[in-house]
Design a protein around this motif. Structure first.
Motif, PDB file in Angstrom:
ATOM      1  N   VAL A 185     -15.766   4.841  12.127  1.00 47.16           N
ATOM      2  CA  VAL A 185     -14.461   4.776  11.472  1.00 47.16           C
ATOM      3  C   VAL A 185     -14.319   3.412  10.824  1.00 47.16           C
ATOM      4  N   ALA A 235     -11.385  18.074  13.525  1.00 43.80           N
ATOM      5  CA  ALA A 235     -11.139  18.128  12.082  1.00 43.80           C
ATOM      6  C   ALA A 235     -10.535  19.462  11.675  1.00 43.80           C
ATOM      7  N   GLY A 242      -6.624  18.536  12.246  1.00 49.13           N
ATOM      8  CA  GLY A 242      -6.454  17.823  10.986  1.00 49.13           C
ATOM      9  C   GLY A 242      -6.984  16.395  10.994  1.00 49.13           C
ATOM     10  N   VAL A 243      -7.855  16.071  11.919  1.00 46.44           N
ATOM     11  CA  VAL A 243      -8.445  14.732  11.962  1.00 46.44           C
ATOM     12  C   VAL A 243      -9.388  14.585  10.772  1.00 46.44           C
ATOM     13  N   THR A 244      -9.297  13.452  10.084  1.00 45.89           N
ATOM     14  CA  THR A 244     -10.168  13.190   8.938  1.00 45.89           C
ATOM     15  C   THR A 244     -11.423  12.477   9.413  1.00 45.89           C
ATOM     16  N   LEU A 245     -12.572  13.093   9.180  1.00 42.03           N
ATOM     17  CA  LEU A 245     -13.842  12.477   9.540  1.00 42.03           C
ATOM     18  C   LEU A 245     -14.356  11.665   8.364  1.00 42.03           C
ATOM     19  N   ARG A 246     -15.023  10.583   8.665  1.00 44.08           N
ATOM     20  CA  ARG A 246     -15.600   9.701   7.653  1.00 44.08           C
ATOM     21  C   ARG A 246     -17.090  10.020   7.496  1.00 44.08           C
ATOM     22  N   GLN A 298     -19.397   9.501  10.407  1.00 44.69           N
ATOM     23  CA  GLN A 298     -19.231  10.496  11.466  1.00 44.69           C
ATOM     24  C   GLN A 298     -19.966  11.791  11.104  1.00 44.69           C
ATOM     25  N   TYR A 299     -19.917  12.184   9.844  1.00 44.42           N
ATOM     26  CA  TYR A 299     -20.705  13.338   9.414  1.00 44.42           C
ATOM     27  C   TYR A 299     -22.196  13.059   9.605  1.00 44.42           C
TER      28      TYR A 299
END
Length: 178
Positions: A25, A145, A149-153, A156-157
């Motif tokens: 993050v 996610a 609704g958590v936004t992955l960066r 993280q992907y």
């Protein structure tokens, strides 16, 4: 099991993948609100988990998954009973609902999950189990996610992809008969 180049790469990929999932993050570990104590406990947990897997494999082969799970959970509960005696709990809500949810967590999410994990040690090595278990944080991130609704960066992907690659590295080219 001898450490082959493929196994070492798989372990390194899994470890890096989990690190990227947790710290990928903005701001790195500080951005993930991980302090030194949290990182120390995470590393201690990783060492304990490794010992747990390596020490359990032979025991599972000799006695079976269910007895090992029962003894492990029984012994592990002793410190918890000392630190958090059940009579000090103050559950709120309907007692039947609280008892039902507690039973689900105790039986389905703990006893069954650990028993199945131990049973897998009869067919795969502890290394394969440990690397495969790194999919759990990746799947948890995807679930967060999708459902929360958590936004992955991007890191993280990348961590999730590395954990998948690690598992694929350990998959046999020719699994043979089941």
């Amino acid at each position: 099991v001898r450490p082959t180049a493929r196994r070492l790469v798989a372990v390194a990929a899994a470890g890096t993948g989990v690190w990227l999932l947790a710290a990928g993050v903005p701001g790195g570990p500080r951005g993930a609100r991980a302090d030194q104590a949290g990182i120390a406990f995470a590393l201690a947990s990783a060492v304990a988990f490794s010992f747990y897997l390596l020490g359990s494999a032979r025991l599972v082969r000799d006695t079976g998954a269910r007895p090992v799970t029962a003894w492990g959970l029984s012994i592990g509960s002793i410190p918890l009973l000392a630190w958090f005696p059940p009579w000090t709990a103050h559950p709120s809500g309907d007692p039947l609902v609280v008892a039902g949810l507690t039973a689900i967590v105790a039986v389905a999410a703990t006893a069954v999950a650990f028993s199945l994990s131990f049973a897998s040690l009869r067919r795969i090595t502890p290394t394969e189990f440990a690397v495969t278990s790194t999919l759990e944080p990746a799947l948890a991130a995807v679930a967060a996610a999708v459902f929360l609704g958590v936004t992955l960066r991007a890191p993280q992907y990348a961590g999730g992809v590395l954990t998948i690659i690690a598992v694929l590295l350990l998959a046999p080219a020719d699994p043979g008969p089941p």
